[in-house]
Design a protein around this motif. Sequence first.
Motif, PDB file in Angstrom:
ATOM      1  N   MET A  54       0.847  -1.201   0.000  1.00  0.00           N
ATOM      2  CA  MET A  54       0.000   0.000   0.000  1.00  0.00           C
ATOM      3  C   MET A  54       0.884   1.254   0.000  1.00  0.00           C
ATOM      4  N   ASP A  55       0.624   2.173  -0.915  1.00  0.00           N
ATOM      5  CA  ASP A  55       1.456   3.380  -1.026  1.00  0.00           C
ATOM      6  C   ASP A  55       1.504   4.150   0.297  1.00  0.00           C
ATOM      7  N   ALA A  56       0.308   4.480   0.822  1.00  0.00           N
ATOM      8  CA  ALA A  56       0.224   5.325   2.021  1.00  0.00           C
ATOM      9  C   ALA A  56      -0.187   4.485   3.235  1.00  0.00           C
ATOM     10  N   ILE A  57      -0.160   5.119   4.420  1.00  0.00           N
ATOM     11  CA  ILE A  57      -0.604   4.397   5.620  1.00  0.00           C
ATOM     12  C   ILE A  57      -2.107   4.164   5.517  1.00  0.00           C
ATOM     13  N   TYR A  58      -2.591   3.176   6.265  1.00  0.00           N
ATOM     14  CA  TYR A  58      -4.015   2.834   6.281  1.00  0.00           C
ATOM     15  C   TYR A  58      -4.547   3.140   7.672  1.00  0.00           C
ATOM     16  N   PRO A  59      -5.083   4.381   7.881  1.00  0.00           N
ATOM     17  CA  PRO A  59      -5.670   4.678   9.189  1.00  0.00           C
ATOM     18  C   PRO A  59      -6.919   3.812   9.376  1.00  0.00           C
ATOM     19  N   ILE A  60      -7.150   3.336  10.611  1.00  0.00           N
ATOM     20  CA  ILE A  60      -8.323   2.506  10.865  1.00  0.00           C
ATOM     21  C   ILE A  60      -9.571   3.328  10.542  1.00  0.00           C
ATOM     22  N   PRO A  61     -10.475   2.774   9.691  1.00  0.00           N
ATOM     23  CA  PRO A  61     -11.667   3.532   9.275  1.00  0.00           C
ATOM     24  C   PRO A  61     -12.503   3.973  10.479  1.00  0.00           C
ATOM     25  N   ALA A  62     -13.175   5.102  10.316  1.00  0.00           N
ATOM     26  CA  ALA A  62     -13.938   5.711  11.424  1.00  0.00           C
ATOM     27  C   ALA A  62     -15.008   4.778  11.982  1.00  0.00           C
ATOM     28  N   LYS A  63     -15.476   3.799  11.178  1.00  0.00           N
ATOM     29  CA  LYS A  63     -16.539   2.904  11.661  1.00  0.00           C
ATOM     30  C   LYS A  63     -16.031   1.960  12.744  1.00  0.00           C
ATOM     31  N   TYR A  64     -14.699   1.868  12.897  1.00  0.00           N
ATOM     32  CA  TYR A  64     -14.116   1.018  13.940  1.00  0.00           C
ATOM     33  C   TYR A  64     -13.416   1.885  14.982  1.00  0.00           C
ATOM     34  N   PRO A  65     -13.324   1.389  16.252  1.00  0.00           N
ATOM     35  CA  PRO A  65     -12.562   2.146  17.255  1.00  0.00           C
ATOM     36  C   PRO A  65     -11.068   2.105  16.940  1.00  0.00           C
ATOM     37  N   ARG A  66     -10.341   3.169  17.313  1.00  0.00           N
ATOM     38  CA  ARG A  66      -8.891   3.185  17.096  1.00  0.00           C
ATOM     39  C   ARG A  66      -8.185   2.855  18.403  1.00  0.00           C
ATOM     40  N   GLY A  67      -6.999   2.235  18.260  1.00  0.00           N
ATOM     41  CA  GLY A  67      -6.257   1.823  19.453  1.00  0.00           C
ATOM     42  C   GLY A  67      -4.877   2.438  19.488  1.00  0.00           C
ATOM     43  N   LYS A  68      -4.008   1.931  20.377  1.00  0.00           N
ATOM     44  CA  LYS A  68      -2.725   2.589  20.642  1.00  0.00           C
ATOM     45  C   LYS A  68      -1.547   1.986  19.884  1.00  0.00           C
ATOM     46  N   TYR A  69      -1.791   0.968  19.080  1.00  0.00           N
ATOM     47  CA  TYR A  69      -0.672   0.328  18.379  1.00  0.00           C
ATOM     48  C   TYR A  69      -0.676   0.638  16.879  1.00  0.00           C
ATOM     49  N   LEU A  70       0.518   0.486  16.269  1.00  0.00           N
ATOM     50  CA  LEU A  70       0.686   0.582  14.815  1.00  0.00           C
ATOM     51  C   LEU A  70       1.203  -0.771  14.330  1.00  0.00           C
ATOM     52  N   LEU A  71       0.776  -1.207  13.149  1.00  0.00           N
ATOM     53  CA  LEU A  71       1.210  -2.485  12.587  1.00  0.00           C
ATOM     54  C   LEU A  71       1.803  -2.243  11.209  1.00  0.00           C
ATOM     55  N   THR A  72       3.059  -2.709  11.011  1.00  0.00           N
ATOM     56  CA  THR A  72       3.621  -2.676   9.655  1.00  0.00           C
ATOM     57  C   THR A  72       3.823  -4.124   9.225  1.00  0.00           C
ATOM     58  N   PHE A  73       3.650  -4.406   7.925  1.00  0.00           N
ATOM     59  CA  PHE A  73       3.791  -5.788   7.484  1.00  0.00           C
ATOM     60  C   PHE A  73       4.146  -5.933   6.016  1.00  0.00           C
ATOM     61  N   ASP A  74       4.826  -7.027   5.727  1.00  0.00           N
ATOM     62  CA  ASP A  74       5.086  -7.489   4.362  1.00  0.00           C
ATOM     63  C   ASP A  74       4.182  -8.699   4.213  1.00  0.00           C
ATOM     64  N   PRO A  75       3.021  -8.530   3.573  1.00  0.00           N
ATOM     65  CA  PRO A  75       2.015  -9.612   3.596  1.00  0.00           C
ATOM     66  C   PRO A  75       2.491 -10.905   2.962  1.00  0.00           C
ATOM     67  N   LEU A  76       3.316 -10.785   1.916  1.00  0.00           N
ATOM     68  CA  LEU A  76       3.823 -11.993   1.264  1.00  0.00           C
ATOM     69  C   LEU A  76       5.281 -11.734   0.897  1.00  0.00           C
ATOM     70  N   ASP A  77       6.173 -12.380   1.603  1.00  0.00           N
ATOM     71  CA  ASP A  77       7.605 -12.209   1.343  1.00  0.00           C
ATOM     72  C   ASP A  77       8.143 -13.370   0.512  1.00  0.00           C
ATOM     73  N   GLY A  78       8.951 -13.028  -0.498  1.00  0.00           N
ATOM     74  CA  GLY A  78       9.472 -14.066  -1.385  1.00  0.00           C
ATOM     75  C   GLY A  78       8.559 -14.258  -2.582  1.00  0.00           C
ATOM     76  N   SER A  79       7.934 -13.154  -3.027  1.00  0.00           N
ATOM     77  CA  SER A  79       6.896 -13.241  -4.075  1.00  0.00           C
ATOM     78  C   SER A  79       7.364 -13.949  -5.330  1.00  0.00           C
ATOM     79  N   SER A  80       8.659 -13.849  -5.655  1.00  0.00           N
ATOM     80  CA  SER A  80       9.140 -14.469  -6.908  1.00  0.00           C
ATOM     81  C   SER A  80       9.088 -15.991  -6.822  1.00  0.00           C
ATOM     82  N   ASN A  81       8.834 -16.522  -5.633  1.00  0.00           N
ATOM     83  CA  ASN A  81       8.793 -17.982  -5.442  1.00  0.00           C
ATOM     84  C   ASN A  81       7.376 -18.568  -5.420  1.00  0.00           C
ATOM     85  N   ILE A  82       6.359 -17.693  -5.429  1.00  0.00           N
ATOM     86  CA  ILE A  82       4.976 -18.177  -5.292  1.00  0.00           C
ATOM     87  C   ILE A  82       4.642 -19.188  -6.385  1.00  0.00           C
TER      88      ILE A  82
END
Length: 336
Positions: free
Chosen positions: A94-122
């Motif tokens: 995702m280009d930009a950060i994904y703030p938790i949508p207003a329909k959900y409560p927001r909390g005190k943590y931030l999460l960064t992730f590489d959803p699929l690592d090693g894509s050339s091997n899939i």
Amino acid sequence: MHNGTSLTQFIIEEQRHIAGATGDFTSLLNDIVTACKVISHLVNHGALVGALGSAGTENVQGETQKKLDVLSNEVFIKSNEWAGHLAAMASEEMDAIYPIPAKYPRGKYLLTFDPLDGSSNIDVNVSVGTIFSILRCPGGGSEPTERDFLQAGTQQVAAGYALYGPSTMLVLTTGNGVNGFTLDQNIGEFILTHPRMQIPADTSEFAINMSNMRFWEPPVRRYIQECLDGKEGPRGKDFNMRWIASMVAEVHRILTRGGVFMYPMDSKMQAKGQGGKLRLLYEANPMSFIVEQAGGGAITGRERILDLQPESLHQRVPVILGSKNEVERILSYHQA
Ligand SMILES: O=P(O)(O)OC[C@H]1O[C@](O)(COP(=O)(O)O)[C@@H](O)[C@@H]1O
Ligand SMILES: [Mg+2]
Ligand SMILES: [Mg+2]
């Protein structure tokens, strides 16, 4: 903790030693684990669930996205946006950060992730993974910004990866050592199978993409040449080489039997104004936290990765990590 402990139990125990941690941290980790279980199912079923091939789109890094890159990203968002533990997320896909949508409560943590690592091997059915890192959101999380994510790796609350290989595993640190869990497909639960993982300080195994050799800096060229010279050379012992092209699988091998993994800076990347190949926030920092917690080292060549002050969300850095004595040797070659 004894072998056979479930990850759910383990996380509750771990939370007890994290300052200020409430049930939020535990259930955030459980939501991340659920996402990894869903991705494991998609990876294991590949063509049967239409999870192979290209998505035909590009991510912010200019890389063609695989269907599984996009699917895994969506799984992570859906599993983690609703429960009220997070202020925002950031992902390789995702280009930009994904703030938790207003329909959900927001909390005190931030999460960064590489959803699929090693894509050339899939598409060739070789091990791939997911990498994640948890930070606290400065200011409590009501109005998260990209700047909130730009924290040094030393500020991570937890980091982990899932490895989708012959078995599905999850490896986790909360700053209290590193533990590995194997997914029992029969009960759908991760079970502690690799307690207190430790990286041997010495090794005779290195991992680097040799096809980039002509672009490497002299210290890396010297280190690899000495490994290749083996017994006849200054190291006086033979070295073996591995390159899986999935960072998660390389790091897991190193956590299991030692080794050194290198994706160093090179003149090809410099010419493109790129700071390296791998991304600081959701590849280098979480893996460096895990490696250091298992007794290893993680540097750029010249600096400790966890001390770096991030400048942008998708910043790339050189990565050299693994067995402590080898990493220190490579550091000394850069300082020489
Ligand atoms: O294609 P190369 O040069 O071998 O690079 C492989 C490296 O790139 C990566 O695949 C990059 O990660 P992504 O697949 O998440 O983009 C690493 O997992 C791996 O170590
Ligand atoms: Mg990756
Ligand atoms: Mg990826």
